[in-house]
Design an enzyme around this catalytic site. Structure first.
Site, PDB file in Angstrom:
ATOM      1  N   PRO A 291       0.817  -1.211   0.000  1.00 16.31           N
ATOM      2  CA  PRO A 291       0.000   0.000   0.000  1.00 16.31           C
ATOM      3  C   PRO A 291       0.853   1.265   0.000  1.00 16.31           C
ATOM      4  CG  PRO A 291       0.081  -0.921   2.207  1.00 16.31           C
ATOM      5  CD  PRO A 291       0.785  -1.910   1.295  1.00 16.31           C
ATOM      6  N   GLY A 292       0.483   2.213  -0.821  1.00 13.41           N
ATOM      7  CA  GLY A 292       1.129   3.527  -0.808  1.00 13.41           C
ATOM      8  C   GLY A 292       0.086   4.576  -0.450  1.00 13.41           C
ATOM      9  N   ARG A 293      -0.783   4.809  -1.409  1.00 14.05           N
ATOM     10  CA  ARG A 293      -1.828   5.810  -1.257  1.00 14.05           C
ATOM     11  C   ARG A 293      -2.641   5.652   0.052  1.00 14.05           C
ATOM     12  NH1 ARG A 293      -3.928   8.191  -5.718  1.00 14.05           N
ATOM     13  NH2 ARG A 293      -3.196   6.419  -6.939  1.00 14.05           N
ATOM     14  N   TYR A 334      -3.821  13.889 -14.629  1.00 11.89           N
ATOM     15  CA  TYR A 334      -4.932  12.995 -14.927  1.00 11.89           C
ATOM     16  C   TYR A 334      -6.257  13.416 -14.313  1.00 11.89           C
ATOM     17  CZ  TYR A 334      -1.597  10.572 -11.715  1.00 11.89           C
ATOM     18  OH  TYR A 334      -0.642  10.263 -10.785  1.00 11.89           O
ATOM     19  N   CYS A 361       3.175  29.303 -15.246  1.00  8.91           N
ATOM     20  CA  CYS A 361       2.875  29.820 -16.579  1.00  8.91           C
ATOM     21  C   CYS A 361       2.403  28.696 -17.478  1.00  8.91           C
ATOM     22  CB  CYS A 361       4.121  30.474 -17.151  1.00  8.91           C
ATOM     23  SG  CYS A 361       4.661  31.829 -16.127  1.00  8.91           S
ATOM     24  N   GLU A 362       1.286  28.108 -17.128  1.00  8.00           N
ATOM     25  CA  GLU A 362       0.665  27.010 -17.887  1.00  8.00           C
ATOM     26  C   GLU A 362      -0.833  27.136 -17.647  1.00  8.00           C
ATOM     27  OE1 GLU A 362       2.014  24.269 -19.521  1.00  8.00           O
ATOM     28  OE2 GLU A 362       4.060  24.950 -19.171  1.00  8.00           O
TER      29      GLU A 362
HETATM   30  C1  LIG Z   1       2.485   2.379  -7.205  1.00  6.32           C
HETATM   31  C2  LIG Z   1       2.755   1.014  -6.722  1.00  6.32           C
HETATM   32  C3  LIG Z   1       2.299   0.621  -5.459  1.00  6.32           C
HETATM   33  C4  LIG Z   1       1.439   1.505  -4.595  1.00  6.32           C
HETATM   34  O1  LIG Z   1       0.199   1.724  -5.137  1.00  6.32           O
HETATM   35  P1  LIG Z   1      -0.927   2.535  -4.335  1.00  6.32           P
HETATM   36  O2  LIG Z   1      -2.021   2.673  -5.331  1.00  6.32           O
HETATM   37  O3  LIG Z   1      -0.335   3.831  -3.944  1.00  6.32           O
HETATM   38  O4  LIG Z   1      -1.297   1.698  -3.149  1.00  6.32           O
HETATM   39  C5  LIG Z   1       2.641  -0.648  -5.025  1.00  6.32           C
HETATM   40  N1  LIG Z   1       3.392  -1.485  -5.789  1.00  6.32           N
HETATM   41  C6  LIG Z   1       3.840  -1.127  -7.007  1.00  6.32           C
HETATM   42  C7  LIG Z   1       4.660  -2.074  -7.777  1.00  6.32           C
HETATM   43  C8  LIG Z   1       3.528   0.116  -7.513  1.00  6.32           C
HETATM   44  O5  LIG Z   1       3.962   0.461  -8.733  1.00  6.32           O
END
Ligand SMILES: *Cc1c(COP(=O)(O)O)cnc(C)c1O
Length: 439
Positions: A291-293, A334, A361-362
């Site tokens: 998980p990142g987001r 996006y 400036c965009e």
């Molecule tokens: C971007 C990415 C993540 C994280 O994705 P989230 O949508 O931010 O949870 C995990 N693994 C890989 C390989 C990614 O490219």
């Protein structure tokens, strides 16, 4: 409000984690990113606990640090018992500088250079998530030179039809990432890897996409991955013991997005993985997720100062802010949804519809269009919510605009009574920083 860490105080100001964000803007200046430390920790704990409970054993989440990367965050994530996924030597360098235990670091990326590979092996990286044959050749060669055996997970593409899941874009067969199962190339590559003396292939990885609001893509991916693990066992005799299902759960950016119960989704995925492994007669692997987001997004918000409010008669209104695509390029990239409000007058009903425009400036430098907002006067603080992920991480110095500061709102329980909870985690860039590398 959108998330439980947000509220409005008696002054009518927006608060996060109980802290008046307008006061933070006055203290530190704008643009400013605030991060709620407690919320980050809670998000980490949700994953750590649910994965331990439902997958058991040594299964664990890895924080995808590309979402937000600075030293203090690696320390928090480590304290909460997560590993980390890094995608560049720069992220590795940051993790190392933060004292992150690199045996719990997994090195991703679809084009690691020889220098990247050597740097990571020298630093003692735990695992490579290998993308391709060329990388594997260099990992094997350099590990051999160092007299060691490097643990590797192979990234494969499960070939899930992106039309069934609009949010999925990285797990299909036609992708720059990984090697396809469907074409037989992944199995072929695995047979080759098993002949490399300095590589210990421990598992396979897939990442189906981002912003998933339910577990369907993970269940589908797990089906294909586990069937593939069974095929590998049958064809080569090798039973892999790590299954990395990648990242991708969504977060609520706007009121119409669903809320997602991560713990319950992990429970569903685990039940499915157990069932499939039993069906194929495989031992339950160590399961990893990335998980990142969903770790950092809802812990962050960005504050700006309103400048001009311009209404083009017969067209629309623009509110200009002192930041924009340089600290949040996601709308320009996006058309991402965001909730924007006037933090100074958060208790007032919205009375206008406006486009929130950055200072670059965009013409495309917008944060959001058609926002219902309380009309600001110059100097009001504008808050953009849920900016913890892929904002600061994607920031640039376009137009020689310095990157903002990141201020953490510390946990109440860790702060002495009466002391300020806010502390600087990343300093605001100075003008000297901007010319630092100019010769
Ligand atoms: C971007 C990415 C993540 C994280 O994705 P989230 O949508 O931010 O949870 C995990 N693994 C890989 C390989 C990614 O490219």
């Amino acid at each position: 409000m959108l998330h439980t860490n947000l509220s409005i105080n008696e002054k009518g100001h927006l608060t996060m984690a109980g802290v008046d964000v307008v006061a933070m803007a006055e203290k530190y200046g704008t643009p400013l990113m605030l991060v709620d430390e407690q919320r980050v920790r809670e998000n980490c704990r949700t994953y750590v606990q649910a994965m331990k409970e439902h997958f058991g054993g040594d299964s664990m989440p890895l924080f995808a640090s590309k979402a937000l990367c600075f030293k203090g965050l690696y320390q928090i994530v480590n304290e909460e018992g997560m590993g980390t996924d890094i995608v560049s030597p720069g992220e590795l360098y940051t993790a190392r500088a933060a004292g992150f235990p690199l045996e719990k670091a997994y090195f991703h990326g679809n084009n690691k250079t020889d220098a990247d590979i050597q740097y990571a092996i020298d630093a003692g990286i735990g695992y490579f998530i290998a993308d391709n044959r060329e990388e594997l050749t260099e990992i094997n060669r350099y590990a051999g030179e160092k007299g060691l055996v490097q643990k590797v997970i192979l990234r494969v593409t499960p070939g899930i039809d992106p039309h069934t899941h609009a949010a999925i874009s990285t797990g299909k067969v036609d992708s720059k990432f990984g090697t396809a199962i469907e074409t037989g190339q992944a199995l072929e590559l695995i047979k080759e890897i098993l002949t490399l003396p300095h590589i210990d292939l421990v598992g396979i990885h897939c990442h189906v996409g981002s912003l998933c609001f339910d577990s369907k893509p993970f269940l589908d991916a797990a089906d294909i991955m586990i069937a593939f693990m069974a095929e590998i066992k049958k064809e080569t005799g090798k039973e892999l013991h790590v299954l990395n299902l990648g990242g991708g759960y969504g977060v609520r950016y706007i009121a119409s997005n669903p809320t997602i119960d991560i713990a319950d989704n992990i429970r569903q995925v685990a039940a499915h993985v157990k069932e499939k492994c039993a069906q194929f007669g495989l031992a339950l692997p160590q399961v990893l997720m990335e998980p990142g987001r969903s770790i950092v997004a809802d812990a962050g918000l960005t504050l700006y100062t309103a400048g001009s409010v311009k209404t083009i008669t017969g067209y629309k209104s623009y509110i200009s802010i002192d930041g924009g695509m340089t600290d949040n390029p996601r709308y320009a990239l996006y058309q991402s949804d965001y909730t924007v409000l006037n933090a100074t007058r958060a208790a007032d009903e919205p009375d206008m519809v406006a486009t929130i425009a950055g200072r670059c400036c965009e013409s495309g430098d917008l944060i959001q269009e058609d926002v219902k907002i309380k009309r600001p006067v110059r100097g009001d603080i504008i808050a953009v919510l849920v900016t913890g992920a892929y904002n600061y991480a994607m920031a640039s110095n376009y137009n020689r605009i310095p990157r903002p500061a990141i201020v953490m709102l510390g946990c109440e329980e860790k702060t002495a009574p009466g002391a300020d909870r806010d502390y600087v985690a990343v300093k605001r860039e100075s003008y000297e920083d901007l010319i630092r590398n100019d010769c």
